[in-house]
Design a protein around this motif. Sequence first.
Motif, PDB file in Angstrom:
ATOM      1  N   TYR A 124       0.845  -1.191   0.000  1.00  0.00           N
ATOM      2  CA  TYR A 124       0.000   0.000   0.000  1.00  0.00           C
ATOM      3  C   TYR A 124       0.888   1.251   0.000  1.00  0.00           C
ATOM      4  CZ  TYR A 124      -3.769  -3.167   1.332  1.00  0.00           C
ATOM      5  OH  TYR A 124      -4.680  -4.194   1.363  1.00  0.00           O
ATOM      6  N   LEU A 125       0.306   2.353  -0.443  1.00  0.00           N
ATOM      7  CA  LEU A 125       1.025   3.621  -0.387  1.00  0.00           C
ATOM      8  C   LEU A 125       1.075   4.134   1.049  1.00  0.00           C
ATOM      9  CD1 LEU A 125       2.360   6.177  -1.566  1.00  0.00           C
ATOM     10  CD2 LEU A 125       0.041   7.076  -1.950  1.00  0.00           C
ATOM     11  N   MET A 126      -0.095   4.175   1.700  1.00  0.00           N
ATOM     12  CA  MET A 126      -0.111   4.721   3.060  1.00  0.00           C
ATOM     13  C   MET A 126      -1.277   4.169   3.863  1.00  0.00           C
ATOM     14  SD  MET A 126      -1.348   8.649   2.354  1.00  0.00           S
ATOM     15  CE  MET A 126      -2.626   9.033   1.141  1.00  0.00           C
ATOM     16  N   VAL A 127      -1.048   4.107   5.162  1.00  0.00           N
ATOM     17  CA  VAL A 127      -2.090   3.791   6.136  1.00  0.00           C
ATOM     18  C   VAL A 127      -2.331   5.057   6.937  1.00  0.00           C
ATOM     19  CG1 VAL A 127      -2.710   2.436   8.166  1.00  0.00           C
ATOM     20  CG2 VAL A 127      -1.444   1.362   6.292  1.00  0.00           C
ATOM     21  N   ILE A 128      -3.585   5.493   6.992  1.00  0.00           N
ATOM     22  CA  ILE A 128      -3.942   6.704   7.728  1.00  0.00           C
ATOM     23  C   ILE A 128      -4.763   6.307   8.943  1.00  0.00           C
ATOM     24  CG2 ILE A 128      -5.117   8.932   7.649  1.00  0.00           C
ATOM     25  CD1 ILE A 128      -4.757   8.859   4.585  1.00  0.00           C
ATOM     26  N   GLY A 129      -4.241   6.580  10.118  1.00  0.00           N
ATOM     27  CA  GLY A 129      -4.960   6.322  11.352  1.00  0.00           C
ATOM     28  C   GLY A 129      -5.520   7.623  11.896  1.00  0.00           C
ATOM     29  N   ILE A 130      -6.847   7.695  12.025  1.00  0.00           N
ATOM     30  CA  ILE A 130      -7.493   8.894  12.555  1.00  0.00           C
ATOM     31  C   ILE A 130      -7.717   8.690  14.047  1.00  0.00           C
ATOM     32  CG2 ILE A 130      -9.442  10.482  12.338  1.00  0.00           C
ATOM     33  CD1 ILE A 130      -9.982   9.259   9.561  1.00  0.00           C
TER      34      ILE A 130
ATOM     35  N   LYS B 117     -13.391   0.784   0.121  1.00  0.00           N
ATOM     36  CA  LYS B 117     -12.740  -0.438  -0.379  1.00  0.00           C
ATOM     37  C   LYS B 117     -12.014  -0.172  -1.686  1.00  0.00           C
ATOM     38  CE  LYS B 117     -16.132  -3.563   1.744  1.00  0.00           C
ATOM     39  NZ  LYS B 117     -17.166  -4.599   1.488  1.00  0.00           N
ATOM     40  N   GLN B 118     -12.641   0.611  -2.546  1.00  0.00           N
ATOM     41  CA  GLN B 118     -12.020   0.973  -3.829  1.00  0.00           C
ATOM     42  C   GLN B 118     -10.731   1.746  -3.601  1.00  0.00           C
ATOM     43  OE1 GLN B 118     -14.631   3.279  -6.334  1.00  0.00           O
ATOM     44  NE2 GLN B 118     -13.134   3.483  -7.981  1.00  0.00           N
ATOM     45  N   LEU B 119     -10.750   2.611  -2.582  1.00  0.00           N
ATOM     46  CA  LEU B 119      -9.560   3.403  -2.244  1.00  0.00           C
ATOM     47  C   LEU B 119      -8.398   2.483  -1.881  1.00  0.00           C
ATOM     48  CD1 LEU B 119      -8.572   6.362  -1.772  1.00  0.00           C
ATOM     49  CD2 LEU B 119      -9.231   6.052   0.624  1.00  0.00           C
ATOM     50  N   GLU B 120      -8.676   1.433  -1.150  1.00  0.00           N
ATOM     51  CA  GLU B 120      -7.648   0.475  -0.758  1.00  0.00           C
ATOM     52  C   GLU B 120      -7.139  -0.315  -1.967  1.00  0.00           C
ATOM     53  OE1 GLU B 120      -9.180  -1.981   2.353  1.00  0.00           O
ATOM     54  OE2 GLU B 120      -9.795  -0.280   3.600  1.00  0.00           O
ATOM     55  N   GLU B 121      -8.061  -0.809  -2.769  1.00  0.00           N
ATOM     56  CA  GLU B 121      -7.700  -1.693  -3.873  1.00  0.00           C
ATOM     57  C   GLU B 121      -7.063  -0.965  -5.046  1.00  0.00           C
ATOM     58  OE1 GLU B 121     -11.387  -3.575  -4.744  1.00  0.00           O
ATOM     59  OE2 GLU B 121     -11.454  -4.711  -2.855  1.00  0.00           O
ATOM     60  N   GLU B 122      -7.563   0.215  -5.369  1.00  0.00           N
ATOM     61  CA  GLU B 122      -7.086   0.933  -6.558  1.00  0.00           C
ATOM     62  C   GLU B 122      -6.026   1.978  -6.263  1.00  0.00           C
ATOM     63  OE1 GLU B 122     -10.322   2.507  -8.816  1.00  0.00           O
ATOM     64  OE2 GLU B 122     -11.441   0.611  -8.847  1.00  0.00           O
ATOM     65  N   ARG B 123      -6.093   2.586  -5.090  1.00  0.00           N
ATOM     66  CA  ARG B 123      -5.176   3.673  -4.774  1.00  0.00           C
ATOM     67  C   ARG B 123      -4.146   3.303  -3.713  1.00  0.00           C
ATOM     68  NH1 ARG B 123      -4.654   8.059  -7.755  1.00  0.00           N
ATOM     69  NH2 ARG B 123      -3.713   6.236  -8.693  1.00  0.00           N
ATOM     70  N   GLY B 124      -4.330   2.149  -3.075  1.00  0.00           N
ATOM     71  CA  GLY B 124      -3.368   1.711  -2.069  1.00  0.00           C
ATOM     72  C   GLY B 124      -3.381   2.553  -0.810  1.00  0.00           C
ATOM     73  N   ILE B 125      -4.568   3.044  -0.430  1.00  0.00           N
ATOM     74  CA  ILE B 125      -4.695   3.907   0.752  1.00  0.00           C
ATOM     75  C   ILE B 125      -5.665   3.268   1.740  1.00  0.00           C
ATOM     76  CG2 ILE B 125      -5.392   6.177   1.620  1.00  0.00           C
ATOM     77  CD1 ILE B 125      -4.692   7.313  -1.153  1.00  0.00           C
ATOM     78  N   ILE B 126      -5.183   3.012   2.940  1.00  0.00           N
ATOM     79  CA  ILE B 126      -6.001   2.474   4.033  1.00  0.00           C
ATOM     80  C   ILE B 126      -6.331   3.610   4.989  1.00  0.00           C
ATOM     81  CG2 ILE B 126      -6.045   0.883   5.996  1.00  0.00           C
ATOM     82  CD1 ILE B 126      -5.826  -0.700   3.507  1.00  0.00           C
ATOM     83  N   ILE B 127      -7.613   3.752   5.356  1.00  0.00           N
ATOM     84  CA  ILE B 127      -8.009   4.757   6.341  1.00  0.00           C
ATOM     85  C   ILE B 127      -8.844   4.076   7.415  1.00  0.00           C
ATOM     86  CG2 ILE B 127      -9.070   7.002   6.758  1.00  0.00           C
ATOM     87  CD1 ILE B 127      -8.949   7.588   3.804  1.00  0.00           C
ATOM     88  N   ARG B 128      -8.483   4.308   8.661  1.00  0.00           N
ATOM     89  CA  ARG B 128      -9.233   3.753   9.775  1.00  0.00           C
ATOM     90  C   ARG B 128      -9.280   4.750  10.935  1.00  0.00           C
ATOM     91  NH1 ARG B 128      -9.914   0.594   6.287  1.00  0.00           N
ATOM     92  NH2 ARG B 128      -9.804  -1.688   6.335  1.00  0.00           N
ATOM     93  N   PHE B 129     -10.425   4.795  11.618  1.00  0.00           N
ATOM     94  CA  PHE B 129     -10.477   5.468  12.910  1.00  0.00           C
ATOM     95  C   PHE B 129      -9.785   4.552  13.921  1.00  0.00           C
ATOM     96  CE2 PHE B 129     -14.188   7.487  10.866  1.00  0.00           C
ATOM     97  CZ  PHE B 129     -13.867   8.825  11.089  1.00  0.00           C
ATOM     98  N   VAL B 130      -8.922   5.134  14.732  1.00  0.00           N
ATOM     99  CA  VAL B 130      -8.112   4.341  15.657  1.00  0.00           C
ATOM    100  C   VAL B 130      -8.593   4.552  17.082  1.00  0.00           C
ATOM    101  CG1 VAL B 130      -5.785   3.923  16.522  1.00  0.00           C
ATOM    102  CG2 VAL B 130      -6.128   4.501  14.109  1.00  0.00           C
ATOM    103  N   ILE B 131      -8.948   3.451  17.738  1.00  0.00           N
ATOM    104  CA  ILE B 131      -9.426   3.539  19.111  1.00  0.00           C
ATOM    105  C   ILE B 131      -9.115   2.228  19.841  1.00  0.00           C
ATOM    106  CG2 ILE B 131     -11.765   2.645  18.678  1.00  0.00           C
ATOM    107  CD1 ILE B 131     -12.751   4.968  20.546  1.00  0.00           C
ATOM    108  N   GLY B 132      -8.899   2.323  21.132  1.00  0.00           N
ATOM    109  CA  GLY B 132      -8.647   1.144  21.945  1.00  0.00           C
ATOM    110  C   GLY B 132      -9.934   0.656  22.575  1.00  0.00           C
ATOM    111  N   HIS B 133      -9.876   0.344  23.866  1.00  0.00           N
ATOM    112  CA  HIS B 133     -11.079  -0.083  24.564  1.00  0.00           C
ATOM    113  C   HIS B 133     -11.170   0.667  25.888  1.00  0.00           C
ATOM    114  CE1 HIS B 133      -8.590  -2.585  27.231  1.00  0.00           C
ATOM    115  NE2 HIS B 133      -7.934  -2.970  26.140  1.00  0.00           N
ATOM    116  N   SER B 134     -12.313   0.589  26.527  1.00  0.00           N
ATOM    117  CA  SER B 134     -12.513   1.304  27.786  1.00  0.00           C
ATOM    118  C   SER B 134     -11.878   0.541  28.945  1.00  0.00           C
ATOM    119  CB  SER B 134     -14.008   1.494  28.042  1.00  0.00           C
ATOM    120  OG  SER B 134     -14.621   0.241  28.277  1.00  0.00           O
TER     121      SER B 134
END
Length: 346
Positions: free
Chosen positions: A59-65, A90-107
Amino acid sequence: MKTIALEAFQGLNILLMDKAISDLEIKLMAARAERETVMKDTIISEDLKNVELTSRRKYLMVIGINTAFSSRKRRDSVRATWMPQGEKLKQLEEERGIIIRFVIGHSSTSGGILDKAIEAEESMHGDFLRLQHVEGYLELSAKTKTYFATAVSLWDAEFYVKVDDDVHVNLATLGMTLAEHRKKPRVYIGCMKSGPVLARKGVKYHEPEYWKFGEVGNKYFRHATGQLYAISKDLATYILINQDVLHKYANEDVSLGSWFIGLDVEHVDDRRLCCGTPPDCEWKAQAGNICVASFDWKCSGICRSVERIMEVHERCGEDKNALWTANFVQTTRSSSSGKIHMRVQA
């Protein structure tokens, strides 16, 4: 002369072999750390645990929000503006190599009402990365470390990005900005700063370990401001391998910068990653200098972001087709473009 030349040739071969062995050792350590991180994490899905780490796609980049339990409205405002949804994600991941996720742990009460709310939101949107981490403002440094270690374990990307959920991002411009540094090892990209070390208790951004930075009134070492920054895979892997011994300061952006002190890291100060909200980013866009990220310094994010991020998106956002047509092949910017950035060798 022949003997000297032969000895020099043999010495060069030994150096090259030593470097090759060292690189292999690092890769082996990273692979082991990746597997240990994935296998011990009870939150990461079983499907991901069964993926062969050596055969992952690139992938090009992983973006953690970075987000919090209380930030549902912020997440929805991001989804409504700069973050693609559903099939587009999903298209962004497959065609552009960009992963975006909201990042959170647990309570602190794992499996409680807060965690169940995130699980319900995840089933609706499918855009979370859950961390083996207990949420809390004073735990941001630990969360940042866990994010990079987890992300590099799951996805083989060239860059790993952290951004806050009250910041506006132009994804195509971010991709093209990072593409300028694709062939560089150990690169750390952001808006570099060196603020004062705050020794007085009770103030925002107080540094309990102020004494480590010398005399009262001293400044921190140069580091990227925390609203958005990116690091190359080598540095994310370094965090993964050394996560158990990396020291955490009170402020997560300071912690990240401290982990790279003493390493041969290129610091890239790119002010497009910290534009102001309109009119600042709008004027720059009209001049052809699209911003990567926009926020208000006084609020450390967009002030009242839930209400205002749509306005920022409409006035400072890139063309709606830019993300799907942008060329992420490495480019070199001309100094005449007015977009020169400073490089500081660590």
